[in-house]
Scaffold this active site. Structure first.
Site, short mmCIF file in Angstrom:
data_model
loop_
_atom_site.label_atom_id
_atom_site.label_comp_id
_atom_site.label_asym_id
_atom_site.label_seq_id
_atom_site.Cartn_x
_atom_site.Cartn_y
_atom_site.Cartn_z
N ASN A 414 0.83 -1.20 0.00
CA ASN A 414 0.00 0.00 0.00
C ASN A 414 0.87 1.25 0.00
OD1 ASN A 414 -2.68 1.44 0.45
ND2 ASN A 414 -1.46 2.24 2.16
N ASN A 468 -5.03 5.45 -4.51
CA ASN A 468 -5.65 6.16 -3.38
C ASN A 468 -5.50 7.65 -3.64
OD1 ASN A 468 -5.78 3.63 -2.21
ND2 ASN A 468 -4.14 3.99 -0.71
N TYR A 470 -6.78 11.74 -2.41
CA TYR A 470 -7.45 12.59 -1.42
C TYR A 470 -7.62 14.02 -1.90
CZ TYR A 470 -7.38 8.61 1.66
OH TYR A 470 -7.62 7.37 2.19
N TYR A 474 -6.56 16.10 1.56
CA TYR A 474 -5.16 16.48 1.83
C TYR A 474 -4.66 17.53 0.84
CZ TYR A 474 -4.91 12.59 5.11
OH TYR A 474 -5.13 11.75 6.18
N GLU A 506 -8.89 4.04 -2.36
CA GLU A 506 -9.16 4.92 -1.22
C GLU A 506 -9.57 6.28 -1.72
OE1 GLU A 506 -6.08 5.37 1.79
OE2 GLU A 506 -5.67 3.21 1.81
N TRP A 551 -12.47 5.05 1.71
CA TRP A 551 -11.67 4.97 2.92
C TRP A 551 -12.41 5.71 4.00
CZ3 TRP A 551 -8.01 1.78 4.07
CH2 TRP A 551 -7.25 1.99 5.23
C1 GCB Z 1 -3.78 6.69 3.02
C2 GCB Z 1 -3.40 5.40 3.63
C3 GCB Z 1 -4.30 5.01 4.78
C4 GCB Z 1 -4.58 6.23 5.65
C5 GCB Z 1 -5.27 7.27 4.79
C6 GCB Z 1 -5.58 8.55 5.57
O1 GCB Z 1 -3.46 6.99 1.91
O2 GCB Z 1 -3.36 4.35 2.70
O3 GCB Z 1 -3.69 4.00 5.53
O4 GCB Z 1 -5.33 5.93 6.77
O5 GCB Z 1 -4.47 7.60 3.71
O6 GCB Z 1 -6.68 8.67 6.08
O7 GCB Z 1 -4.70 9.39 5.66
#
Ligand code: GCB
Length: 594
Positions: A414, A468, A470, A474, A506, A551
């Site tokens: 991952n 993944n 965000y 983020y 994610e 996620w």
């Molecule tokens: C990610 C990771 C995961 C974290 C998530 C987060 O990319 O794969 O393990 O928990 O982000 O919430 O930051």
């Protein structure tokens, strides 16, 4: 290594319950040979469970190093002449086992099983002392990696490059089992579909086989024999098979008998789902039909138990998956308990099965997790020795889970660093190892934002693109219009450059349950709903996207962090499994999808 089971030739005894327990705060137990006598103190804790949250003691919760478990066990008196084995389903992250004064097993890796043959050491009817030391330290040579630092006050502190809390202990059942001396050591099943018929190819490994032979019988769910075969390996043909399908986990039973003339020597019964898995261009096919993954990245994480397996919690989680209309999950970020895969097989839930290789990326969070200015792959950090441990982790995962029809895809890591030449050198042999271990299933890894399609040096080794992202959390925090644009342009770039199925493994936003906001401010339930909705609109516009796994399924415990409030709050359910607004929104979408 076959899972323990009762059969006419085998017996099992589960050693779960309260064990003696000591935290070895001074790290003296090995030197003082604590296995030779009753452990000091009066503390008892349950197996299976993480030990961290049980005792309301920071010295236990945050302990770095060894803990000791011990109990006495009666070897069943009826086991004379049998082979006696002790099996640990998980000791996180490594363990040494003694029976009486004899060291019988040692294992590295916190989420795969290991066994010891005790036959020469024990007598039926005898009571023996079983002692286990479990160590939770993460280092550059462990999977996952980490570093132990000594603080100014002399305490040892564990740092790691993933957010979920480093729970430890005996997380799964411990078994005492008997098999005959001549016994089935392994069975592998691969299924196929040929002109409407189901093919079940099996191969069996018999230890101390002598003059024995193998015979197999395949029964349907009603117990009706549908095929028979003989020999260590062969192909059974099932006319008009009931296929294992997402949403309908139909299982046959393959009875494997080792016989000596007409005498039954050993019997093992393996549940078998007949199905195929294949990647065809940008499509992910199960039984030849395009499959769209809807579901979650999960964690094994519940109050009090930590990462300890609990059947009631598992059944409830699967019920919630059904309620919300999910058809799949990823075992982020480590192999889950075998009970979970059995349950997925029966429920028809599709699984992406992941190793514990998380955090092989010192760039994440600009050193948020302590990476600082170090290089990920180097002689001082993740090196050849780590790669060996990682390879074994892949091989042990495949060996354990190869016969589960629910498992359709291996995830070998991952979010590792994957934009450098060093990353490619590291991963190329690992992809080869995964394909050697299982030539039948697709293999991938989960890519993170530092390695977009024009920079990733590893994705071309994979059969599917798992990413993944965000956007809107983020990056572009709170700006969903920009998040939508950037997400879409990146996904289109993946589709144009790679021509493989794309799975969003994610996406999500931290959300405080109960925090509401009319203008959908970050951290509110409204923002989580709005963010997921934007992603879904983008997915629906891009053909190569074959799945969405939010996620996370539920809020979960993390290491202390200024970007976490009582853990990671990206759950669609709270940690105690209450739905946030997003759960209802997902349910509307997923139950409505074809
Ligand atoms: C990610 C990771 C995961 C974290 C998530 C987060 O990319 O794969 O393990 O928990 O982000 O919430 O930051």
């Amino acid at each position: 290594m076959l899972r323990p089971q009762d059969s006419p030739t085998r017996e099992t005894k589960r050693l779960d319950g309260l064990w003696r327990f000591v935290v070895d705060s001074d790290g003296v137990g090995r030197e003082q040979e604590w296995w030779r006598a009753a452990l000091p103190g009066t503390v008892r804790i349950p197996v299976p469970s993480s030990y961290n949250d049980l005792l309301v003691d920071p010295a236990v919760h945050d302990h770095v190093g060894d803990v000791w478990y011990q109990r006495s066990v009666f070897i069943p008196r009826g086991w004379a002449g049998q082979r006696v084995v002790v099996r640990f389903e998980a000791a996180t992250h490594r363990a040494v086992v003694w029976v009486g004064d004899d060291r019988v097993a040692e294992h590295e890796g916190g989420y795969t099983p290991f066994e010891a043959d005790l036959t020469a050491l024990v007598e039926p009817g005898q009571e023996v002392r079983l002692t286990v030391v479990v160590n939770n330290e993460l280092t550059w040579q462990s999977i996952p990696p980490g570093i132990v630092e000594v603080a100014a006050d002399g305490r040892r502190r564990q740092h790691y490059y993933h957010d979920f809390f480093n729970y430890a202990g005996l997380h799964r059942s411990v078994w005492l089992c008997s098999t005959p001396p001549t016994h089935l050591a392994d069975v592998t099943v691969v299924t196929d579909i040929d002109a409407g018929a189901g093919l079940v190819r099996y191969s069996a490994v018999v230890e101390e086989a002598g003059a024995t032979t193998v015979g197999v019988v395949l029964r349907d769910a009603q117990g009706v024999v549908v095929a028979e075969g003989s020999g260590d390996g062969s192909t059974l043909r099932v006319a008009d098979p009931e296929l294992w399908q997402p949403g309908r986990g139909y299982l046959y039973d393959l009875q494997v008998d080792v016989v000596d003339g007409s005498r039954l020597v050993d019997r093992y019964v393996l549940p078998v789902g007949i199905r195929t898995v294949e990647v065809d261009g940008t499509r992910f096919l199960i039984n030849g039909n395009p499959f769209y993954f809807r579901g979650f990245g999960k964690h094994e994480d519940i109050e009090v138990h930590g990462r300890g397996h609990d059947d009631a919690a598992m059944v409830h989680d699967f019920a919630l998956l059904g309620w919300i209309g999910a058809n799949s999950f990823r075992t982020s970020h480590y192999p889950y308990a075998e009970e979970v895969l059995d349950h997925a097989d029966r429920q028809g839930i599709v699984v992406i099965d992941e190793t514990a290789a998380v955090g092989l990326n010192l760039g994440i969070g600009g050193g948020m997790f302590g990476g600082g200015s170090r290089t990920t792959f180097s002689d001082e950090t993740i090196d050849r020795r780590t790669q060996d441990v990682h390879r074994r982790a892949i091989e042990e995962l495949v060996a354990r889970d190869k016969n589960h029809p629910s498992v359709v895809l291996w995830s070998i890591a991952n979010e590792p660093e994957s934009h450098t030449d060093a990353a490619r050198d590291y991963f190329q042999p690992l992809f080869a190892a995964a394909r050697r271990a299982d030539p039948t299933r697709p293999v991938g890894f989960v890519n993170m934002m530092f390695a977009p399609p024009d920079k990733c040096t590893v994705s071309d080794l994979a059969d599917v693109i798992m990413i993944n992202r965000y956007y809107g959390w983020y990056s572009e925090t709170g700006d969903l219009a920009l998040a939508e644009r950037n997400l879409e342009s990146e996904l289109r770039a993946w589709a144009e450059t790679h021509a493989k199925p794309i799975l969003m493994t994610e996406y999500g936003a931290d959300t405080m349950a109960g925090l509401h906001s009319a203008d959908a401010a970050v951290w509110s339930e409204e923002y989580q709903v709005a963010l997921l909705d934007v992603y879904h609109q983008v997915f629906d516009r891009i053909d190569a996207v074959v799945g969405e796994q939010v996620w996370n399924f539920a809020d979960f415990a993390t290491a202390p962090s200024i970007i976490r409030v009582g853990g990671n709050r990206k759950g669609v359910f709270t940690r105690d499994r209450r739905p946030k607004m997003a759960a209802h929104a997902l349910r509307r979408r997923w139950l409505g999808l074809p």
